[in-house]
Scaffold this active site. Structure first.
Site, PDB file in Angstrom:
ATOM      1  N   HIS A  37     -78.208 -35.750 -19.567  1.00 27.15           N
ATOM      2  CA  HIS A  37     -77.782 -36.580 -18.441  1.00 27.15           C
ATOM      3  C   HIS A  37     -78.300 -38.004 -18.581  1.00 27.15           C
ATOM      4  CE1 HIS A  37     -76.075 -33.211 -16.279  1.00 27.15           C
ATOM      5  NE2 HIS A  37     -75.672 -34.045 -15.349  1.00 27.15           N
ATOM      6  N   LYS A 102     -77.685 -24.675 -10.103  1.00 25.15           N
ATOM      7  CA  LYS A 102     -78.216 -23.786  -9.069  1.00 25.15           C
ATOM      8  C   LYS A 102     -79.064 -24.575  -8.092  1.00 25.15           C
ATOM      9  CE  LYS A 102     -82.274 -22.016 -11.571  1.00 25.15           C
ATOM     10  NZ  LYS A 102     -83.473 -22.351 -10.808  1.00 25.15           N
TER      11      LYS A 102
END
Lengths: 174, 288
Positions: A37, A102
C-alpha cells in the site's frame, strides 16, 4: 443466501450491495497489504504508473504463506484493514472500488468510501487454509522484494465475503 | 552433568513450529465444538463451524491454519544439571529458520522496526529462559500472530483501583480490540510485578493449558469473573456479535511495589497454536 459476484464488478452491481449481505466472488483480485500500500500510494503521489491499473479493481489485504510445489497458494486469510486506512483514500480517489480485509475502518476511510462509491468487504480471519481452496490461479505481479507482502493477482472461485460497509456508508460495525 | 545435543534441539524446535502451524490442539478444537453448540448468534455460530472446518483442511491438506505464522516465541525451562557446549540461542534460531523455510511458513519478521527489511527466515525468535531443578529441558513454543498482539495493552494502575480497575481495563481492551484480534480469544492477564514483568506474566498466561485454572484462589476468581463479563460484551466470533468472545481467561500474578498495580492484557487469537515438549538430558562423561 449468498449473492454471486463476478469480476469486474460494474457500478450498478456494486451499488446494490448492502451491509450485512454475504457474497461469493469469482474472478480476479489483487493482493496488497501494508508495505505494498505504501508503495502504491508513493507511486500515485509521484505520478508514476502503478504495477497494475487499480481502476475498478478489487484489492485483498493478505500476505499468504508460500505455496508447496503442488499447491496454488498457501494459507491466505485476511489481515486487519485498519492499518490500510491511511492509504485507502488515495487508492479510492484513483479508481479502486472494492477492498477486502477484516475488522472496522476509520471514519475518514468511510467518508472517502462514500465519496468514491466504493465498497468494503470482510472475509473471516483465521480461515487461511479454507480460503486457499477458493484460489485457482496465483501470479506474483509486483514488488517481489516485499516477499510475503508482494502483489499477487489471484483468480478465485466463490471466495466468501461479507459486505461490511456499503457504498452509502452503512456499516455492520457498531 | 547432563546435556541435550545441539541437533536434537534444532530438530525439536523445527518440528514443533511446523506441527503447530498445521495441527490445532484437540482440546482447543473441543472448546470450539462446545462453543458452537452454545452460540445463539447465527453468524457467530457459522463462523465457529468454519473455524472447525478450517483446522480439518489444514491438517488433512497440509495448508497452514492461518497465513500469519507469527513471531516465534519460546519459553525454555532449563534443568540446572544441564550444560551446553554450544550457543543455545543460535541452535534455537537455526531450528526456527528450518521450520519456516522447510515448513512453507510465512516469514513475518523485519530487521528493524523502521527499515522494515524482512529477515527472510523469520528469525530472530523471542526466547525467555528460566531455570528448574533436574536434568530436563522443557520447551514451550508459540507462533504468535501480529493481529492479536497489536491489540494487547498494559497499564500501571493505582493500588486503590483494585480488582474493579483491573476488570475495567481488561474489558476496555477487549472492546477496543473488537474483531481485530480475531475472537474467540484466549485472554492472558498479568497483574503485579513491575512494568516489564507484568507483560511477561500476561504472555505466560496465554501459554497455559487451555482447560487449566489458576492455583491461586484470588486469580481463579478473577478468571471466572472476567470470562463471564467478557462473554456478555456481545463481541462474538470475529467481532460480529454473539456469546463466544473468549474461550478462556488466564490470570498470572506476582508480588509488586506498595505504590503499584501493574496490569497487562495479552490477547491470543482463535488460531491459538502452541506446543510443549520435554527433552531429557543425557549423562555426559566428565573427565574432571
Amino acid at each position: 443466501m449468498e449473492k454471486k459476484l463476478t469480476t469486474p464488478i460494474n457500478d450498478s452491481t456494486r451499488e446494490t450491495l448492502i451491509a450485512g449481505q454475504e457474497v461469493l466472488i469469482s474472478g480476479y483480485i489483487y493482493t496488497a497489504r501494508d508495505a505494498a500500500h505504501k508503495l502504491l500510494v508513493d507511486a500515485i503521489n509521484k505520478k508514476e504508473k502503478t504495477p497494475f491499473d487499480i481502476k475498478d479493481q478489487i484489492v485483498y489485504y493478505v500476505g499468504p504463506t508460500p505455496a508447496r510445489p503442488n499447491q496454488v497458494i498457501g494459507a491466505c486469510g485476511p489481515t486487519s484493514s485498519y492499518r490500510m486506512d491511511k492509504f485507502s483514500p488515495t487508492l479510492m480517489e484513483n479508481g479502486l472500488k472494492i477492498m477486502i480485509g477484516k475488522g472496522p475502518r476509520s471514519d475518514a476511510f468511510t467518508k472517502s468510501l462514500v465519496e468514491n462509491e466504493a465498497v468494503y468487504l470482510i472475509a473471516i480471519g483465521g480461515l487461511g487454509a479454507k480460503l486457499s481452496k477458493t484460489v485457482i490461479e496465483n501470479t506474483k505481479i509486483a514488488y517481489n522484494h516485499l516477499e510475503s507482502e508482494a502483489i499477487h493477482r489471484l483468480k478465485v472461485i466463490n471466495f466468501p465475503a461479507i459486505v461490511a460497509i456499503d457504498s452509502k456508508g452503512n456499516s455492520i460495525f457498531k | 552433568m547432563y546435556t541435550v545435543e545441539r541437533n536434537e534441539i534444532i530438530n525439536t524446535i523445527k518440528d514443533m513450529f511446523i506441527d503447530s502451524a498445521y495441527n490445532l490442539n484437540n482440546k482447543l478444537v473441543n472448546k470450539f465444538e462446545r462453543a458452537e453448540k452454545l452460540e445463539t448468534n447465527k453468524l457467530g455460530k457459522s463462523i465457529l463451524r468454519k473455524i472447525i472446518e478450517n483446522q480439518v483442511i489444514a491438517k488433512t491438506e497440509n495448508i497452514p491454519l492461518c497465513q500469519d505464522t507469527g513471531v516465534a516465541v519460546i519459553f525454555l525451562e532449563i534443568g540446572r544439571q544441564l550444560i551446553f557446549s554450544y550457543d543455545l540461542e543460535k541452535a534455537i534460531n537455526t531450528g526456527v529458520r528450518k521450520a519456516y523455510m522447510d515448513g512453507y511458513l510465512r516469514k513475518s519478521i523485519v530487521q528493524h522496526p523502521l527499515n522494515r527489511i524482512n529477515t527472510l527466515d523469520n528469525t530472530p525468535a523471542i526466547i525467555h529462559y528460566n531455570y528448574i531443578p533436574g536434568k530436563n529441558l522443557n520447551i514451550h513454543i508459540a507462533p504468535k500472530g501480529g493481529g492479536s498482539e497489536n491489540m494487547s495493552r498494559l497499564k500501571m494502575l493505582s493500588p486503590s483501583e483494585g480488582e474493579e480497575g483491573i476488570i475495567n481495563f481488561v474489558l476496555e481492551t477487549i472492546k477496543l480490540a473488537g474483531g481485530k484480534a480475531c475472537p474467540p480469544l484466549i485472554v492472558g492477564v498479568g497483574i503485579g510485578g513491575n512494568f516489564e514483568k507484568v507483560a511477561l506474566l500476561a504472555k505466560q498466561a496465554i501459554f497455559r493449558k487451555i482447560n487449566d485454572s489458576s492455583k491461586s484462589l484470588i486469580d481463579r476468581n478473577l478468571e471466572e469473573k472476567l470470562l463471564k463479563k467478557i462473554n456478555q460484551l456481545d463481541i462474538g466470533p470475529m467481532g460480529l456479535g454473539g456469546l463466544t468472545t473468549a474461550l478462556a481467561v488466564k490470570v498470572n500474578s506476582y508480588p509488586c511495589h506498595i505504590a503499584s498495580l501493574p496490569v497487562a492484557v495479552n490477547l491470543q487469537c482463535h488460531s491459538a497454536r502452541k506446543k510443549e515438549v520435554t527433552l531429557v538430558g543425557k549423562k555426559i562423561n566428565n573427565s574432571n
